[in-house]
Design a protein around this motif. Structure first.
Motif, PDB file in Angstrom:
ATOM      1  N   VAL A 133     -74.415  32.422 -13.861  1.00 39.62           N
ATOM      2  CA  VAL A 133     -73.355  31.880 -13.014  1.00 39.62           C
ATOM      3  C   VAL A 133     -72.406  31.117 -13.924  1.00 39.62           C
ATOM      4  CG1 VAL A 133     -72.846  30.244 -11.135  1.00 39.62           C
ATOM      5  CG2 VAL A 133     -74.927  31.603 -11.038  1.00 39.62           C
ATOM      6  N   SER A 134     -71.130  31.088 -13.588  1.00 39.78           N
ATOM      7  CA  SER A 134     -70.180  30.275 -14.347  1.00 39.78           C
ATOM      8  C   SER A 134     -69.158  29.661 -13.399  1.00 39.78           C
ATOM      9  CB  SER A 134     -69.502  31.100 -15.430  1.00 39.78           C
ATOM     10  OG  SER A 134     -68.935  32.259 -14.898  1.00 39.78           O
ATOM     11  N   SER A 135     -68.576  28.544 -13.845  1.00 41.49           N
ATOM     12  CA  SER A 135     -67.634  27.808 -13.006  1.00 41.49           C
ATOM     13  C   SER A 135     -66.254  28.465 -13.000  1.00 41.49           C
ATOM     14  CB  SER A 135     -67.498  26.372 -13.506  1.00 41.49           C
ATOM     15  OG  SER A 135     -66.873  26.348 -14.784  1.00 41.49           O
ATOM     16  N   LYS A 136     -65.442  28.075 -12.028  1.00 41.83           N
ATOM     17  CA  LYS A 136     -64.072  28.569 -11.939  1.00 41.83           C
ATOM     18  C   LYS A 136     -63.298  28.173 -13.200  1.00 41.83           C
ATOM     19  CE  LYS A 136     -60.071  28.496  -8.886  1.00 41.83           C
ATOM     20  NZ  LYS A 136     -59.530  27.967  -7.627  1.00 41.83           N
ATOM     21  N   GLN A 137     -63.545  26.970 -13.714  1.00 46.74           N
ATOM     22  CA  GLN A 137     -62.877  26.508 -14.931  1.00 46.74           C
ATOM     23  C   GLN A 137     -63.256  27.397 -16.122  1.00 46.74           C
ATOM     24  OE1 GLN A 137     -60.521  24.347 -15.254  1.00 46.74           O
ATOM     25  NE2 GLN A 137     -60.416  24.256 -17.460  1.00 46.74           N
ATOM     26  N   ALA A 138     -64.513  27.808 -16.207  1.00 42.11           N
ATOM     27  CA  ALA A 138     -64.948  28.706 -17.285  1.00 42.11           C
ATOM     28  C   ALA A 138     -64.202  30.034 -17.200  1.00 42.11           C
ATOM     29  CB  ALA A 138     -66.453  28.930 -17.227  1.00 42.11           C
ATOM     30  N   HIS A 139     -64.002  30.527 -15.993  1.00 41.08           N
ATOM     31  CA  HIS A 139     -63.282  31.796 -15.812  1.00 41.08           C
ATOM     32  C   HIS A 139     -61.818  31.662 -16.212  1.00 41.08           C
ATOM     33  CE1 HIS A 139     -66.220  34.476 -13.871  1.00 41.08           C
ATOM     34  NE2 HIS A 139     -66.773  33.342 -13.474  1.00 41.08           N
ATOM     35  N   ALA A 140     -61.250  30.468 -16.038  1.00 39.67           N
ATOM     36  CA  ALA A 140     -59.853  30.251 -16.411  1.00 39.67           C
ATOM     37  C   ALA A 140     -59.677  30.242 -17.933  1.00 39.67           C
ATOM     38  CB  ALA A 140     -59.355  28.931 -15.816  1.00 39.67           C
ATOM     39  N   LEU A 141     -60.700  29.802 -18.673  1.00 43.90           N
ATOM     40  CA  LEU A 141     -60.599  29.661 -20.122  1.00 43.90           C
ATOM     41  C   LEU A 141     -61.108  30.865 -20.907  1.00 43.90           C
ATOM     42  CD1 LEU A 141     -61.726  25.952 -20.635  1.00 43.90           C
ATOM     43  CD2 LEU A 141     -59.404  26.872 -20.579  1.00 43.90           C
ATOM     44  N   PHE A 142     -62.117  31.553 -20.376  1.00 42.71           N
ATOM     45  CA  PHE A 142     -62.795  32.604 -21.133  1.00 42.71           C
ATOM     46  C   PHE A 142     -62.820  33.916 -20.367  1.00 42.71           C
ATOM     47  CE2 PHE A 142     -65.098  28.538 -21.778  1.00 42.71           C
ATOM     48  CZ  PHE A 142     -64.742  28.295 -23.097  1.00 42.71           C
ATOM     49  N   ASN A 143     -62.894  35.038 -21.114  1.00 38.85           N
ATOM     50  CA  ASN A 143     -63.276  36.315 -20.512  1.00 38.85           C
ATOM     51  C   ASN A 143     -64.792  36.254 -20.437  1.00 38.85           C
ATOM     52  OD1 ASN A 143     -60.709  37.563 -20.295  1.00 38.85           O
ATOM     53  ND2 ASN A 143     -60.742  37.947 -22.496  1.00 38.85           N
ATOM     54  N   LEU A 190     -69.231  24.044 -30.943  1.00 41.10           N
ATOM     55  CA  LEU A 190     -69.121  25.493 -31.109  1.00 41.10           C
ATOM     56  C   LEU A 190     -67.661  25.913 -30.969  1.00 41.10           C
ATOM     57  CD1 LEU A 190     -72.049  26.817 -28.874  1.00 41.10           C
ATOM     58  CD2 LEU A 190     -71.971  26.803 -31.373  1.00 41.10           C
ATOM     59  N   ARG A 191     -67.275  26.918 -31.739  1.00 41.55           N
ATOM     60  CA  ARG A 191     -65.969  27.544 -31.581  1.00 41.55           C
ATOM     61  C   ARG A 191     -66.143  28.711 -30.615  1.00 41.55           C
ATOM     62  NH1 ARG A 191     -64.908  28.554 -37.713  1.00 41.55           N
ATOM     63  NH2 ARG A 191     -67.164  28.451 -37.591  1.00 41.55           N
ATOM     64  N   LEU A 192     -65.410  28.631 -29.505  1.00 45.40           N
ATOM     65  CA  LEU A 192     -65.511  29.649 -28.466  1.00 45.40           C
ATOM     66  C   LEU A 192     -64.186  30.377 -28.320  1.00 45.40           C
ATOM     67  CD1 LEU A 192     -67.430  27.575 -25.760  1.00 45.40           C
ATOM     68  CD2 LEU A 192     -68.385  29.045 -27.546  1.00 45.40           C
ATOM     69  N   GLN A 193     -64.282  31.670 -27.998  1.00 46.15           N
ATOM     70  CA  GLN A 193     -63.090  32.504 -27.874  1.00 46.15           C
ATOM     71  C   GLN A 193     -62.465  32.350 -26.489  1.00 46.15           C
ATOM     72  OE1 GLN A 193     -63.614  36.739 -28.496  1.00 46.15           O
ATOM     73  NE2 GLN A 193     -61.573  36.853 -29.375  1.00 46.15           N
ATOM     74  N   MET A 194     -61.187  31.996 -26.500  1.00 50.05           N
ATOM     75  CA  MET A 194     -60.424  31.790 -25.275  1.00 50.05           C
ATOM     76  C   MET A 194     -59.927  33.130 -24.735  1.00 50.05           C
ATOM     77  SD  MET A 194     -60.526  28.459 -25.240  1.00 50.05           S
ATOM     78  CE  MET A 194     -59.201  27.779 -24.270  1.00 50.05           C
ATOM     79  N   VAL A 195     -59.347  33.103 -23.550  1.00 48.78           N
ATOM     80  CA  VAL A 195     -58.811  34.301 -22.905  1.00 48.78           C
ATOM     81  C   VAL A 195     -57.777  34.993 -23.798  1.00 48.78           C
ATOM     82  CG1 VAL A 195     -57.436  35.124 -20.938  1.00 48.78           C
ATOM     83  CG2 VAL A 195     -59.274  33.500 -20.569  1.00 48.78           C
ATOM     84  N   ASP A 196     -56.968  34.195 -24.523  1.00 50.89           N
ATOM     85  CA  ASP A 196     -55.913  34.780 -25.363  1.00 50.89           C
ATOM     86  C   ASP A 196     -56.426  35.311 -26.702  1.00 50.89           C
ATOM     87  OD1 ASP A 196     -56.355  32.519 -26.934  1.00 50.89           O
ATOM     88  OD2 ASP A 196     -54.362  31.664 -26.605  1.00 50.89           O
TER      89      ASP A 196
END
Length: 103
Positions: free
Chosen positions: A24-34, A68-74
């Motif tokens: 499960v993931s939050s709405k905010q997570a969906h806004a930032l990440f694929n 951690l370095r995480l990959q954003m939507v862009d």
């Protein structure tokens, strides 16, 4: 946390299993990440060894925090402070973007 509450949760939250699969993931997570099926798919390749150690730490009773370095939507990578707390084999992971403070 009830899954329906995740729409209003102000941070990127992931509920994962002990293999790192996102349940499960939050709405905010969906806004930032694929959102991938596996959390490691958004972790920078250089951070993956420490992420694997972090995500397999479910024997700990206290929250663990790492950077951690995480990959954003862009497609760019951004530094996040990630804290996980395990409830048996289910991990509750919150990732907060490290913002540069402007004086």
């Amino acid at each position: 946390m009830k899954d329906h509450m995740l729409e209003f949760f102000p941070f990127s939250y992931f509920k994962i299993n002990s293999k790192g699969s996102i349940l499960v993931s939050s709405k905010q997570a969906h806004a930032l990440f694929n959102i991938p099926l596996d959390l490691l798919n958004i972790v920078h390749i250089d951070d993956q060894p420490k992420a694997i150690e972090f995500l397999t730490s479910f024997a700990h009773n206290e929250p663990l925090t790492i950077s951690l370095r995480l990959q954003m939507v862009d497609g760019s990578f951004t530094d996040f402070t990630c804290t996980i707390n395990w409830e048996q084999s289910i991990g509750h992971l919150v990732c907060i973007e490290k913002k540069t403070l402007v004086h």
